[in-house]
Design a protein around this motif. Structure first.
Motif, PDB file in Angstrom:
ATOM      1  N   GLN A 289      10.480  -0.802   3.898  1.00 47.64           N
ATOM      2  CA  GLN A 289       9.558  -1.917   4.084  1.00 47.64           C
ATOM      3  C   GLN A 289       8.911  -2.251   2.739  1.00 47.64           C
ATOM      4  O   GLN A 289       8.948  -1.457   1.796  1.00 47.64           O
ATOM      5  CB  GLN A 289       8.468  -1.567   5.100  1.00 47.64           C
ATOM      6  N   THR A 290       8.331  -3.423   2.684  1.00 42.22           N
ATOM      7  CA  THR A 290       7.595  -3.821   1.487  1.00 42.22           C
ATOM      8  C   THR A 290       6.106  -3.721   1.783  1.00 42.22           C
ATOM      9  O   THR A 290       5.577  -4.431   2.640  1.00 42.22           O
ATOM     10  CB  THR A 290       7.944  -5.257   1.074  1.00 42.22           C
ATOM     11  N   ALA A 291       5.441  -2.782   1.119  1.00 44.86           N
ATOM     12  CA  ALA A 291       3.992  -2.607   1.273  1.00 44.86           C
ATOM     13  C   ALA A 291       3.284  -3.258   0.086  1.00 44.86           C
ATOM     14  O   ALA A 291       3.898  -3.504  -0.963  1.00 44.86           O
ATOM     15  CB  ALA A 291       3.649  -1.132   1.361  1.00 44.86           C
ATOM     16  N   GLN A 292       1.991  -3.509   0.266  1.00 47.43           N
ATOM     17  CA  GLN A 292       1.232  -4.142  -0.810  1.00 47.43           C
ATOM     18  C   GLN A 292      -0.081  -3.395  -1.018  1.00 47.43           C
ATOM     19  O   GLN A 292      -0.820  -3.122  -0.074  1.00 47.43           O
ATOM     20  CB  GLN A 292       0.949  -5.614  -0.482  1.00 47.43           C
ATOM     21  N   MET A 293      -0.352  -3.093  -2.281  1.00 42.79           N
ATOM     22  CA  MET A 293      -1.511  -2.293  -2.656  1.00 42.79           C
ATOM     23  C   MET A 293      -2.821  -3.017  -2.374  1.00 42.79           C
ATOM     24  O   MET A 293      -2.931  -4.229  -2.545  1.00 42.79           O
ATOM     25  CB  MET A 293      -1.416  -1.952  -4.143  1.00 42.79           C
ATOM     26  N   GLY A 294      -3.821  -2.248  -1.929  1.00 41.04           N
ATOM     27  CA  GLY A 294      -5.158  -2.788  -1.709  1.00 41.04           C
ATOM     28  C   GLY A 294      -6.043  -2.608  -2.922  1.00 41.04           C
ATOM     29  O   GLY A 294      -5.569  -2.353  -4.031  1.00 41.04           O
ATOM     30  N   MET A 295      -7.361  -2.696  -2.696  1.00 38.82           N
ATOM     31  CA  MET A 295      -8.301  -2.711  -3.809  1.00 38.82           C
ATOM     32  C   MET A 295      -8.903  -1.353  -4.146  1.00 38.82           C
ATOM     33  O   MET A 295      -9.595  -1.224  -5.157  1.00 38.82           O
ATOM     34  CB  MET A 295      -9.447  -3.688  -3.500  1.00 38.82           C
ATOM     35  N   GLY A 296      -8.680  -0.372  -3.288  1.00 34.45           N
ATOM     36  CA  GLY A 296      -9.340   0.910  -3.542  1.00 34.45           C
ATOM     37  C   GLY A 296      -8.453   2.098  -3.224  1.00 34.45           C
ATOM     38  O   GLY A 296      -7.258   1.966  -2.939  1.00 34.45           O
ATOM     39  N   ASP A 297      -9.075   3.281  -3.280  1.00 36.46           N
ATOM     40  CA  ASP A 297      -8.347   4.521  -3.030  1.00 36.46           C
ATOM     41  C   ASP A 297      -7.737   4.526  -1.628  1.00 36.46           C
ATOM     42  O   ASP A 297      -8.352   4.075  -0.661  1.00 36.46           O
ATOM     43  CB  ASP A 297      -9.279   5.722  -3.164  1.00 36.46           C
ATOM     44  N   ALA A 298      -6.549   5.073  -1.531  1.00 34.03           N
ATOM     45  CA  ALA A 298      -5.867   5.186  -0.245  1.00 34.03           C
ATOM     46  C   ALA A 298      -4.893   6.360  -0.296  1.00 34.03           C
ATOM     47  O   ALA A 298      -4.466   6.778  -1.370  1.00 34.03           O
ATOM     48  CB  ALA A 298      -5.128   3.902   0.095  1.00 34.03           C
ATOM     49  N   GLU A 299      -4.583   6.867   0.874  1.00 32.62           N
ATOM     50  CA  GLU A 299      -3.605   7.953   0.971  1.00 32.62           C
ATOM     51  C   GLU A 299      -2.744   7.722   2.197  1.00 32.62           C
ATOM     52  O   GLU A 299      -3.252   7.462   3.294  1.00 32.62           O
ATOM     53  CB  GLU A 299      -4.281   9.316   1.053  1.00 32.62           C
ATOM     54  N   ILE A 300      -1.452   7.829   2.025  1.00 29.48           N
ATOM     55  CA  ILE A 300      -0.503   7.657   3.126  1.00 29.48           C
ATOM     56  C   ILE A 300       0.327   8.932   3.255  1.00 29.48           C
ATOM     57  O   ILE A 300       0.830   9.464   2.269  1.00 29.48           O
ATOM     58  CB  ILE A 300       0.432   6.460   2.879  1.00 29.48           C
TER      59      ILE A 300
ATOM     60  N   GLU B  91      -2.773  -5.608  -5.307  1.00 26.21           N
ATOM     61  CA  GLU B  91      -1.874  -6.650  -4.814  1.00 26.21           C
ATOM     62  C   GLU B  91      -0.407  -6.450  -5.205  1.00 26.21           C
ATOM     63  O   GLU B  91       0.440  -7.279  -4.893  1.00 26.21           O
ATOM     64  CB  GLU B  91      -2.335  -8.053  -5.244  1.00 26.21           C
ATOM     65  N   GLU B  92      -0.108  -5.355  -5.873  1.00 28.52           N
ATOM     66  CA  GLU B  92       1.292  -5.108  -6.225  1.00 28.52           C
ATOM     67  C   GLU B  92       2.083  -4.714  -4.981  1.00 28.52           C
ATOM     68  O   GLU B  92       1.634  -3.911  -4.153  1.00 28.52           O
ATOM     69  CB  GLU B  92       1.396  -3.991  -7.263  1.00 28.52           C
ATOM     70  N   GLU B  93       3.251  -5.280  -4.834  1.00 26.58           N
ATOM     71  CA  GLU B  93       4.139  -4.926  -3.742  1.00 26.58           C
ATOM     72  C   GLU B  93       5.088  -3.811  -4.180  1.00 26.58           C
ATOM     73  O   GLU B  93       5.496  -3.758  -5.336  1.00 26.58           O
ATOM     74  CB  GLU B  93       4.944  -6.144  -3.283  1.00 26.58           C
ATOM     75  N   PHE B  94       5.428  -2.932  -3.231  1.00 33.56           N
ATOM     76  CA  PHE B  94       6.343  -1.831  -3.549  1.00 33.56           C
ATOM     77  C   PHE B  94       7.131  -1.450  -2.301  1.00 33.56           C
ATOM     78  O   PHE B  94       6.663  -1.594  -1.174  1.00 33.56           O
ATOM     79  CB  PHE B  94       5.571  -0.617  -4.097  1.00 33.56           C
ATOM     80  N   ALA B  95       8.353  -0.969  -2.519  1.00 36.14           N
ATOM     81  CA  ALA B  95       9.215  -0.535  -1.420  1.00 36.14           C
ATOM     82  C   ALA B  95       8.799   0.866  -0.971  1.00 36.14           C
ATOM     83  O   ALA B  95       8.573   1.755  -1.795  1.00 36.14           O
ATOM     84  CB  ALA B  95      10.667  -0.531  -1.867  1.00 36.14           C
ATOM     85  N   LEU B  96       8.709   1.049   0.350  1.00 37.63           N
ATOM     86  CA  LEU B  96       8.314   2.331   0.938  1.00 37.63           C
ATOM     87  C   LEU B  96       9.307   2.673   2.048  1.00 37.63           C
ATOM     88  O   LEU B  96       9.615   1.841   2.895  1.00 37.63           O
ATOM     89  CB  LEU B  96       6.900   2.244   1.503  1.00 37.63           C
ATOM     90  N   GLU B  97       9.782   3.906   2.031  1.00 35.78           N
ATOM     91  CA  GLU B  97      10.792   4.302   3.019  1.00 35.78           C
ATOM     92  C   GLU B  97      10.679   5.794   3.299  1.00 35.78           C
ATOM     93  O   GLU B  97      10.369   6.592   2.413  1.00 35.78           O
ATOM     94  CB  GLU B  97      12.194   3.986   2.479  1.00 35.78           C
ATOM     95  N   THR B  98      10.946   6.177   4.546  1.00 38.15           N
ATOM     96  CA  THR B  98      11.022   7.585   4.921  1.00 38.15           C
ATOM     97  C   THR B  98      12.404   7.895   5.456  1.00 38.15           C
ATOM     98  O   THR B  98      12.931   7.164   6.304  1.00 38.15           O
ATOM     99  CB  THR B  98       9.970   7.947   5.989  1.00 38.15           C
TER     100      THR B  98
END
Length: 206
Positions: A79-90, A43-50
């Motif tokens: 943008q402001t993204a928010q972490m989910g509950m499990g493994d992920a890759e972007i 549930e942590e929010e973080f800034a993501l940009e390309t």
């Protein structure tokens, strides 16, 4: 460069963010670097940009694993993204652009061809432009289409995407410019019947 990666790991949640060649990815305002690590929690929010490099087209993010709670796959800007509950890759995806150089012999012969030649290569790659030939003419250089008459391409190396026109990145057309050759012909006229000897006459052709 490509394969910028950050490992984002906790006991419950692991996340990786990487950028393909052509992209610079930022998380929380910091550029993602090879082998760097960062921790994100559920549930942590973080800034993501390309940030996209010149000569590339952005194709959006691809996401695998556990979905993020907040995330826009087609938003390149911050943008402001928010972490989910499990493994992920972007992965921030990009493809390199291609550009065309059209070469017009304009009555001459270029690389064995009397017709226009179109060369297509990727951004930043180079091509050596040879000089054309034309019987009875001297090559003056390459005019740049849609530019002022005085504009000439004088270099032997053309770089795709960088271009030679004043409008910036894009396709280009080079047109061969010619000057007709002038020749001096000397004629010896011998009037043997009149017994006048030899008369010399000169004329210029071309």
């Amino acid at each position: 460069n490509g394969e910028n990666m950050i490992g984002l790991d906790t006991n419950e949640v692991a996340k990786k963010i990487k950028g393909e060649e052509g992209t610079t990815v930022k998380v929380k305002g910091a550029q993602v670097e090879d082998a760097s690590e960062h921790t994100l929690y559920f549930e942590e929010e973080f800034a993501l940009e390309t940030i996209l490099w010149e000569g590339y087209t952005w194709e959006g993010y691809s996401a695998t694993g556990t979905p993020l709670l907040k995330f826009e796959a087609n938003t390149m800007s911050a943008q402001t993204a928010q972490m989910g509950m499990g493994d992920a890759e972007i992965t921030s995806q990009a493809t390199i652009d291609s550009y065309k150089l059209t070469i017009k012999p304009n009555g001459g012969v270029y690389e064995g061809s009397e017709t226009d030649i179109v060369i297509e290569q990727t951004y930043g790659s180079t091509y050596t432009v040879a000089n054309p030939t034309r019987v009875g003419y001297t090559f003056l250089g390459w005019a740049i289409e849609n530019e002022a008459n005085a504009a000439r391409f004088a270099e032997g190396i053309y770089t795709f995407g960088i271009g030679v026109n004043t409008t910036g990145v894009g396709d280009d057309t080079l047109i061969a410019q010619w000057k007709v050759n002038r020749y001096k012909v000397v004629l010896d006229l011998n009037d043997s019947k009149a017994g006048n000897g030899t008369t010399r006459a000169a004329t210029t052709i071309g």
